[in-house]
Enzyme design. Sequence first.
Site, mmCIF file in Angstrom:
data_model
loop_
_atom_site.group_PDB
_atom_site.id
_atom_site.type_symbol
_atom_site.label_atom_id
_atom_site.label_comp_id
_atom_site.label_asym_id
_atom_site.label_seq_id
_atom_site.Cartn_x
_atom_site.Cartn_y
_atom_site.Cartn_z
ATOM 1 N N GLY A 1 0.836 -1.200 0.000
ATOM 2 C CA GLY A 1 0.000 0.000 0.000
ATOM 3 C C GLY A 1 0.865 1.241 0.000
ATOM 4 C CG HIS B 1 -0.645 1.346 7.398
ATOM 5 N ND1 HIS B 1 0.300 0.811 8.245
ATOM 6 C CD2 HIS B 1 0.049 2.145 6.535
ATOM 7 C CE1 HIS B 1 1.501 1.278 7.922
ATOM 8 N NE2 HIS B 1 1.379 2.087 6.878
HETATM 9 NI NI NI Z 1 2.701 3.154 5.609
#
Ligand code: NI
Length: 185
Positions: A64, A152
């Site tokens: 990500g 996150h």
């Molecule tokens: Ni991160």
Amino acid sequence: MHCITQYVRSIYQQFVQRMAILDILEYPDPRLRTKAKPIATVTDRHRQLIDDMLETMYDAPGIGLAATQVNVHEQLIVIDVSEGRDTPLVFINPGISVLDDELRAYEEGCLSVPDYQDTVKRPAHVKVQALDRNGDPFEMQPDDLLAVCIQHEMDHLNGKLFVDYLSSLKRQRLRTKIAKRQRAG
Ligand code: NI
């Protein structure tokens, strides 16, 4: 001749653009604390950024990446948690709601905090609304790793890092380790 030159240049630019690997900011860079602004209209510039961010994420490699991490302070995230690394997901202006009280602990890492993992507890069941790369709205209820990853990355857009959840002692140790590494070059 002119046309051929233009043609060659456009091929070259496409190649260069496809290969754009962006620099990733690293903790404790204060720019990682910037709050990202919502994107009013999704344009070709954003789609180019999405492609570059995906390239950067796959190259790192990571699962990500938030625009904040490449020093672009707009609400845009790319994720791929698939084993084949062939299922890129894009979230623009993401919003999240927590569906129940259940928390799940996961060992997290971050491309902005190299060589460090630690356990963070987050809501297990969430619903996410966002825009896709065409600016069309969608909604999903992500499971497991994807739920963790979205939360996150959304933290990044708010200037927050997973290490913020750790004890101050652990954070101090991490900063000492980073300072030592920086001195060593
Ligand atoms: Ni991160």
